[in-house]
Design a protein around this motif. Structure first.
Motif, PDB file in Angstrom:
ATOM      1  N   ASN A  74      -9.077   3.087 -14.960  1.00 34.85           N
ATOM      2  CA  ASN A  74      -9.419   2.635 -16.311  1.00 34.85           C
ATOM      3  C   ASN A  74     -10.451   1.516 -16.278  1.00 34.85           C
ATOM      4  O   ASN A  74     -10.319   0.501 -16.955  1.00 34.85           O
ATOM      5  N   GLY A  75     -11.477   1.712 -15.445  1.00 34.81           N
ATOM      6  CA  GLY A  75     -12.576   0.739 -15.391  1.00 34.81           C
ATOM      7  C   GLY A  75     -12.387  -0.339 -14.350  1.00 34.81           C
ATOM      8  O   GLY A  75     -13.342  -1.034 -14.008  1.00 34.81           O
ATOM      9  N   GLU A  76     -11.179  -0.474 -13.830  1.00 29.62           N
ATOM     10  CA  GLU A  76     -10.932  -1.486 -12.804  1.00 29.62           C
ATOM     11  C   GLU A  76     -11.041  -0.831 -11.428  1.00 29.62           C
ATOM     12  O   GLU A  76     -10.546   0.260 -11.205  1.00 29.62           O
ATOM     13  N   ARG A  77     -11.710  -1.510 -10.489  1.00 30.36           N
ATOM     14  CA  ARG A  77     -11.854  -0.976  -9.130  1.00 30.36           C
ATOM     15  C   ARG A  77     -10.638  -1.380  -8.299  1.00 30.36           C
ATOM     16  O   ARG A  77     -10.324  -2.554  -8.197  1.00 30.36           O
ATOM     17  N   VAL A  78      -9.965  -0.392  -7.742  1.00 28.97           N
ATOM     18  CA  VAL A  78      -8.809  -0.669  -6.878  1.00 28.97           C
ATOM     19  C   VAL A  78      -9.044   0.046  -5.552  1.00 28.97           C
ATOM     20  O   VAL A  78      -9.441   1.207  -5.530  1.00 28.97           O
ATOM     21  N   THR A  79      -8.830  -0.667  -4.455  1.00 29.00           N
ATOM     22  CA  THR A  79      -8.971  -0.053  -3.142  1.00 29.00           C
ATOM     23  C   THR A  79      -7.594   0.239  -2.570  1.00 29.00           C
ATOM     24  O   THR A  79      -6.781  -0.668  -2.405  1.00 29.00           O
ATOM     25  N   LEU A  80      -7.344   1.509  -2.314  1.00 27.58           N
ATOM     26  CA  LEU A  80      -6.064   1.906  -1.730  1.00 27.58           C
ATOM     27  C   LEU A  80      -6.248   2.196  -0.246  1.00 27.58           C
ATOM     28  O   LEU A  80      -7.313   2.650   0.182  1.00 27.58           O
ATOM     29  N   LYS A  81      -5.188   1.938   0.506  1.00 26.06           N
ATOM     30  CA  LYS A  81      -5.259   2.119   1.963  1.00 26.06           C
ATOM     31  C   LYS A  81      -4.101   2.992   2.457  1.00 26.06           C
ATOM     32  O   LYS A  81      -3.241   2.545   3.210  1.00 26.06           O
ATOM     33  N   PRO A  82      -4.084   4.241   2.050  1.00 17.10           N
ATOM     34  CA  PRO A  82      -2.965   5.108   2.459  1.00 17.10           C
ATOM     35  C   PRO A  82      -3.171   5.670   3.863  1.00 17.10           C
ATOM     36  O   PRO A  82      -4.287   5.716   4.377  1.00 17.10           O
ATOM     37  N   LYS A  83      -2.071   6.126   4.440  1.00 16.24           N
ATOM     38  CA  LYS A  83      -2.141   6.792   5.745  1.00 16.24           C
ATOM     39  C   LYS A  83      -2.447   8.277   5.592  1.00 16.24           C
ATOM     40  O   LYS A  83      -2.914   8.921   6.534  1.00 16.24           O
ATOM     41  N   GLU A 142      -7.924   3.123  13.191  1.00 13.38           N
ATOM     42  CA  GLU A 142      -6.790   2.488  12.506  1.00 13.38           C
ATOM     43  C   GLU A 142      -5.858   3.528  11.880  1.00 13.38           C
ATOM     44  O   GLU A 142      -4.773   3.199  11.419  1.00 13.38           O
ATOM     45  N   LYS A 143      -6.344   4.756  11.820  1.00 11.86           N
ATOM     46  CA  LYS A 143      -5.580   5.845  11.189  1.00 11.86           C
ATOM     47  C   LYS A 143      -5.189   5.485   9.757  1.00 11.86           C
ATOM     48  O   LYS A 143      -4.017   5.560   9.373  1.00 11.86           O
ATOM     49  N   VAL A 144      -6.193   5.093   9.023  1.00 13.74           N
ATOM     50  CA  VAL A 144      -5.935   4.741   7.621  1.00 13.74           C
ATOM     51  C   VAL A 144      -7.144   5.135   6.773  1.00 13.74           C
ATOM     52  O   VAL A 144      -8.291   5.064   7.226  1.00 13.74           O
ATOM     53  N   TRP A 145      -6.834   5.601   5.572  1.00 14.52           N
ATOM     54  CA  TRP A 145      -7.885   5.927   4.623  1.00 14.52           C
ATOM     55  C   TRP A 145      -8.248   4.698   3.796  1.00 14.52           C
ATOM     56  O   TRP A 145      -7.410   3.820   3.559  1.00 14.52           O
ATOM     57  N   THR A 146      -9.485   4.653   3.360  1.00 16.23           N
ATOM     58  CA  THR A 146      -9.887   3.710   2.324  1.00 16.23           C
ATOM     59  C   THR A 146     -10.280   4.559   1.112  1.00 16.23           C
ATOM     60  O   THR A 146     -11.197   5.382   1.203  1.00 16.23           O
ATOM     61  N   VAL A 147      -9.546   4.391   0.054  1.00 15.72           N
ATOM     62  CA  VAL A 147      -9.770   5.208  -1.143  1.00 15.72           C
ATOM     63  C   VAL A 147     -10.167   4.283  -2.283  1.00 15.72           C
ATOM     64  O   VAL A 147      -9.389   3.422  -2.691  1.00 15.72           O
ATOM     65  N   GLU A 148     -11.389   4.433  -2.732  1.00 11.71           N
ATOM     66  CA  GLU A 148     -11.878   3.594  -3.826  1.00 11.71           C
ATOM     67  C   GLU A 148     -11.552   4.279  -5.147  1.00 11.71           C
ATOM     68  O   GLU A 148     -11.999   5.394  -5.406  1.00 11.71           O
ATOM     69  N   VAL A 149     -10.789   3.574  -5.970  1.00  4.20           N
ATOM     70  CA  VAL A 149     -10.311   4.162  -7.217  1.00  4.20           C
ATOM     71  C   VAL A 149     -10.875   3.402  -8.409  1.00  4.20           C
ATOM     72  O   VAL A 149     -10.904   2.170  -8.407  1.00  4.20           O
ATOM     73  N   GLN A 180       0.827  -1.202   0.000  1.00  2.00           N
ATOM     74  CA  GLN A 180       0.000   0.000   0.000  1.00  2.00           C
ATOM     75  C   GLN A 180       0.865   1.258   0.000  1.00  2.00           C
ATOM     76  O   GLN A 180       1.884   1.312   0.686  1.00  2.00           O
ATOM     77  N   PRO A 181       0.463   2.268  -0.771  1.00  2.00           N
ATOM     78  CA  PRO A 181       1.193   3.533  -0.707  1.00  2.00           C
ATOM     79  C   PRO A 181       0.960   4.193   0.645  1.00  2.00           C
ATOM     80  O   PRO A 181      -0.109   4.040   1.229  1.00  2.00           O
ATOM     81  N   TYR A 182       1.961   4.935   1.114  1.00  2.00           N
ATOM     82  CA  TYR A 182       1.774   5.689   2.357  1.00  2.00           C
ATOM     83  C   TYR A 182       0.878   6.888   2.110  1.00  2.00           C
ATOM     84  O   TYR A 182       0.150   7.330   2.991  1.00  2.00           O
ATOM     85  N   CYS A 183       0.908   7.384   0.868  1.00  2.00           N
ATOM     86  CA  CYS A 183       0.173   8.613   0.551  1.00  2.00           C
ATOM     87  C   CYS A 183      -0.535   8.464  -0.783  1.00  2.00           C
ATOM     88  O   CYS A 183       0.007   7.858  -1.713  1.00  2.00           O
ATOM     89  N   VAL A 184      -1.739   8.993  -0.875  1.00  2.00           N
ATOM     90  CA  VAL A 184      -2.432   9.097  -2.156  1.00  2.00           C
ATOM     91  C   VAL A 184      -2.718  10.568  -2.420  1.00  2.00           C
ATOM     92  O   VAL A 184      -3.169  11.295  -1.527  1.00  2.00           O
ATOM     93  N   VAL A 185      -2.405  11.002  -3.635  1.00  2.00           N
ATOM     94  CA  VAL A 185      -2.674  12.376  -4.056  1.00  2.00           C
ATOM     95  C   VAL A 185      -3.778  12.324  -5.101  1.00  2.00           C
ATOM     96  O   VAL A 185      -3.613  11.668  -6.138  1.00  2.00           O
ATOM     97  N   GLY A 231      -6.047   7.832 -16.092  1.00  2.00           N
ATOM     98  CA  GLY A 231      -7.388   7.242 -16.227  1.00  2.00           C
ATOM     99  C   GLY A 231      -7.953   6.790 -14.894  1.00  2.00           C
ATOM    100  O   GLY A 231      -8.714   5.836 -14.834  1.00  2.00           O
ATOM    101  N   SER A 232      -7.556   7.474 -13.826  1.00  2.00           N
ATOM    102  CA  SER A 232      -7.918   7.011 -12.480  1.00  2.00           C
ATOM    103  C   SER A 232      -8.649   8.100 -11.709  1.00  2.00           C
ATOM    104  O   SER A 232      -8.108   9.190 -11.507  1.00  2.00           O
ATOM    105  N   THR A 233      -9.855   7.782 -11.279  1.00  2.00           N
ATOM    106  CA  THR A 233     -10.605   8.741 -10.480  1.00  2.00           C
ATOM    107  C   THR A 233     -10.878   8.144  -9.105  1.00  2.00           C
ATOM    108  O   THR A 233     -11.013   6.934  -8.956  1.00  2.00           O
ATOM    109  N   CYS A 234     -10.934   9.027  -8.140  1.00  2.00           N
ATOM    110  CA  CYS A 234     -11.321   8.610  -6.797  1.00  2.00           C
ATOM    111  C   CYS A 234     -12.844   8.611  -6.750  1.00  2.00           C
ATOM    112  O   CYS A 234     -13.486   9.635  -6.981  1.00  2.00           O
ATOM    113  N   ALA A 235     -13.419   7.449  -6.492  1.00  2.00           N
ATOM    114  CA  ALA A 235     -14.882   7.352  -6.439  1.00  2.00           C
ATOM    115  C   ALA A 235     -15.381   7.784  -5.068  1.00  2.00           C
ATOM    116  O   ALA A 235     -16.349   8.516  -4.948  1.00  2.00           O
ATOM    117  N   GLU A 236     -14.714   7.305  -4.030  1.00  2.00           N
ATOM    118  CA  GLU A 236     -15.059   7.756  -2.683  1.00  2.00           C
ATOM    119  C   GLU A 236     -13.888   7.456  -1.762  1.00  2.00           C
ATOM    120  O   GLU A 236     -13.014   6.653  -2.082  1.00  2.00           O
TER     121      GLU A 236
END
Lengths: 596, 596
Positions: free
Chosen positions: A278-287, A268-275, A163-168, A256-261
């Protein structure tokens, strides 16, 4: 011979200041300041971007921060200079966390303004110059992973196995500059860009767009524009540069990547970022999560009663890309700030019949004038005097926001005198001019409200010549099947309407992606609380919520023009790096919703 | 106090020299030189790259060039320095064609070496710094052509409706650097690259390849590598940089494009260049044609009698990209220079059983040693002392080739002492070492023969440890069904053979694409005529045919490592630009086939 040199004066002050801090004698330290004094700090003492105004505020700040900051080794850098009654000197120092630098300005031996900034984190300095990486182990190795193999592996794993530590969120100049800083600090980061290619945020705009700021002001960190780069960069050329930059700096840049929510787990001090990638759903868990979605938030549309009855096209300036389909059409442009002017010119060049509808007065400055009088510090001449872009950024940052109106007013007094003929002609055309409520001009408007100004690169002459018509001081009552009905009863035929009505605050993007509740908790971005129209108080002393801790842990805002993106990306990155490495970052000046 | 300072000495000499030239007193000018003297000129006097050795040669050169050169305004740049018995000073001057700079080195007040170089063409200076283009006309314009529209139009027209003035065959570092220089000088140029992407010439090589030269030596013109760039660039990262560079510098860079054939019409003074551009035939009609097909020409294969009977794979190093398919195979690597070492390491890392067949002794230097002793002028330390890459290039160029062996021999005496243990161990492994016939080491071998050396980045330890086996001092008699039979009667089993046997001269590419006749007329490239093995005389004083007029009008060779490509691209570009603009360029030193 009895009088001290500026350097002696500065050295004496810095010595006394260092001694007071060394002995934790806060009264002695604050006694070194004038009554009317300012201390602007970027992270070094406050782990915040904070201007303390007046001795009491400075006393409070030091009382809260001195022990943990443990400043030491204050040293002048080069010679001090005297300007008018002011002695100015630059210096370096160290803190418990790293190295710092700053600027002091003295009047009669006492401090009017102090500027301190954290330059790097001890033990986590960027690997650069003589500390650059070697790039290869000079030894044969059967387990060797080549550069491209390591890169491919990281790209495959990041966001999945690791997981990335940061998502921009946002891969324009803000996200790219911050991504580059974080990369150089070794912070695993994913930058999300909704478009297909880096640079599309520029490419997708109207065809004639060219940067209004000059090249010396626009450099990105690490790779400056080369010496042959044009003064004003055309948008597609800028797009190409950003694309090259993101690739060469090896950002983990997801196109081609948008943050859906997104949501934050405070336990837990962690974000859940639904991305959506390019049509594929990826869940990121950055701090850490950074909003870098542009200088502002979503497009702002004004209510247009009767819009249903209007048969023509209505679009926001953000949707406007090419005027050629409006050839020989009557187009009403609502708004008379930068995008209103640029769109009007583009329409006129495309052969449209353009009327600009001006709802409130605009601050206009000729580009040449601004270049000569306001951008001198970012110029070839300044470079020749040793003022690099990095140094110019620090010089600009060393002035507290509270003191800017004074010098800006003086600047605009000069500008108005110099270009008096131009302003007279523009006013005679019916265009409503102003220089801000307190006559402080364009830059203060930009910081306070982010709107209501235009750097003239040609539109004003078209207005003066009547080629672009202006309707000023009227409100739109409603749209009609034929065009626009104004509240003074007059009507105007229109085939299409382009609303150059600006953008909402960036925190509205938080409402869209996270929750209304979190957006309200954080409050609006930008604005100084100057109490002019569009920038209600209370006075903040700094832009709201930008580049610094917000009321929401682990949520950051980054953005601004190229210059602000360049400069402040360093400090956003240092704050995030410090958190990643577990360095104590007690924030002074509780980041509550700043209202507005 | 009676002794003159170095600057006074240099100023006195330069004043006397200027006066002699002003009054066309060639005897007075040559009297200012020592008997043992050298004048290296890049274009300023000779429109050639030419070292005149001795007073007679200098007299002849001045007699032929002085009138048309009309040098003037000789001025020292900064202070002169004394080193040992030598006074060294840099200076600027002007000629009829443009501005020049140079370096003089005096012994006892007389000139030992003079270096002069044309820096730009008057009226055709690059638009850069404060003369950079504006990028936009600050005026609305209905006929406005945007940057991207102009770019698209040029791309569509160039080679069709509009012919390029210059075609560069080869889009590696040489073609790219030259293309960038020509672009900045406004010379319409098409660069032909056979691969699909810029940078593929690096990407397509073996997986573990990393540049052997350090980053400070490898910069391209205009956009230096950033400060975090690794010391040694991995090949794919280099490929990415070149791709970015070609795009950002806006080269007219045709990928997937090979030159099928070319011919010159001496009456019309125009080339016909038949290009296969991604399967489409395009005929280009440039005035100038540059071969930039790599440091050398086509791959050189040595005769291998009995190759038909050998069942395994035989490939040239240029075809070798990935060792992994040789896992657990016995592989013979023929050749013990750079590519022989690199391929051997790559094979070893891939788990192959490697034997290097060394046909002649190799000059080996440890990379670290070279960095410390030979590359100091290109380093972070040199940068800190104000020696930019551009300045370092001029310093290197200011020494005539005739004097290099002396200093190089001294350098290699130090190196051999410093790394005596290493060389002893390497020799003990059976590896045949040398430092050139005259003990002058690696760089002289590179200039003289372009072969027979290796900068050790790990292979030598594998040889010392017996991990890479060496057969030295033997010739291959023939291949057999089982492997290799040597002329001493011994045999070696082999599953595959990689011939790291180097490349032919670049002029063989002319034979392939134009004609044998033209190739023979021009003669070979590289080599100094030093009369050592592989570099037959007569003495040339400069590399043959490189970067300067050849015996064939309008035909040029450009190339070399990144440093040579960077530096000499400037002078190739100036020569071509001068011809395009009709500036008189009388070449001194008739470029006849230089033999060899």
């Amino acid at each position: 011979m009895l009088e001290n040199s500026p350097t002696q004066t500065a050295a004496a002050w810095l010595g006394a200041f260092a001694k007071a801090l060394d002995t934790s004698d806060i009264s002695a330290a604050t006694d070194l300041f004038l009554d009317d004094c300012y201390w602007r700090d970027l992270l070094a003492f406050t782990w915040n971007i904070k201007t303390s105004e007046g001795r009491d505020a400075i006393r409070d700040m030091l009382a809260a921060t001195l022990a943990q900051t443990a400043p030491a080794n204050w040293r002048l850098s080069g010679e001090a200079k005297a300007k008018g009654g002011l002695v100015e000197a630059w210096f370096t120092f160290e803190t418990a966390a790293g190295r710092g630098e700053g600027c002091l300005r003295l009047v009669d031996g006492k401090c009017r303004t102090l500027f301190t900034v954290l330059s790097d984190l001890r033990g986590f300095e960027e690997k650069s110059g003589e500390n650059r990486p070697l790039g290869v182990r000079h030894k044969a190795d059967r387990a060797r992973e080549t550069w491209s193999e390591a890169k491919r592996r990281r790209e495959e794993e990041l966001g999945h196995a690791e997981q990335p530590y940061c998502v921009v969120i946002g891969g324009g100049q803000g996200g790219i500059a911050l991504g580059a800083r974080l990369k150089q600090l070794g912070v695993p980061t994913v930058v999300l860009e909704k478009n297909a290619r880096a640079g599309d945020s520029w490419r997708n705009r109207y065809r004639s767009l060219v940067l209004h700021d000059p090249v010396w002001y626009d450099h990105l960190p690490y790779i400056p524009f080369p010496a042959h780069w044009p003064v004003f960069t055309p948008k597609d050329k800028m797009g190409g540069w950003l694309e090259m930059y993101a690739r060469v700096m090896e950002l983990d840049y997801w196109t081609g990547s948008t943050c859906a929510e997104a949501s934050y787990d405070a336990d837990e001090k962690v974000w859940t970022v639904e991305v959506d990638r390019n049509g594929e759903r990826v869940t990121l868990k950055p701090k850490q999560l950074v909003f870098a979605t542009g200088a502002y938030g979503p497009p702002r549309m004004i209510p247009l009663p009767g819009a249903d009855s209007f048969p023509g096209e209505i679009l926001h300036s953000s949707q406007y890309a090419d005027g050629r389909r409006f050839h020989r059409k009557k187009v009403a442009v609502i708004g008379a700030a930068s995008s209103g002017h640029d769109v009007s010119v583009d329409l006129w060049e495309s052969g449209a019949d353009v009327t600009m509808i001006q709802r409130s007065p605009t601050t206009v400055v000729k580009s040449d004038t601004l270049m000569e009088l306001a951008f001198e510090i970012y110029s070839e001449g300044a470079m020749a005097r040793g003022i690099t872009t990095e140094k110019a950024d620090l010089i600009v940052a060393s002035t507290p926001f509270a003191l800017m109106p004074e010098s800006q007013k003086a600047l605009y007094d000069r500008i108005r005198k110099r270009d008096a003929d131009f302003y007279e002609q523009l006013a005679a055309s019916g265009f409503a001019l102003d220089f801000g409520e307190d006559e402080t001009g364009l830059m203060m408007k930009a910081y306070r409200t982010g709107s209501g100004y235009y750097i003239d690169v040609g539109a004003s002459d078209l207005i003066i010549d009547g080629q672009i018509k202006v309707r000023s001081g009227v409100s739109i009552k409603s749209l009609t099947p034929a065009g626009i009905l104004f509240d003074d009863g007059s009507e105007m035929a229109a085939d299409a309407i382009v609303a150059c009505t600006g953008y909402q605050s960036m925190h509205e993007t938080v409402a869209q992606l996270v929750s209304r509740e979190m957006a309200d908790k954080v409050g609006p971005c930008w604005g100084l609380g100057s109490d002019v129209r569009g920038d209600p108080g209370p006075w903040q002393g700094e832009p709201r919520n930008m580049w610094k801790p917000t009321a929401q842990e682990a949520l950051w805002f980054h953005g601004g023009n190229l210059a602000l993106s360049r400069f402040y990306s360093k400090y956003v990155a240092l704050q995030i790096k410090a958190r990643m490495e577990g360095i104590a970052t007690p924030v002074y000046g509780v980041p509550a919703n700043a209202g507005g």
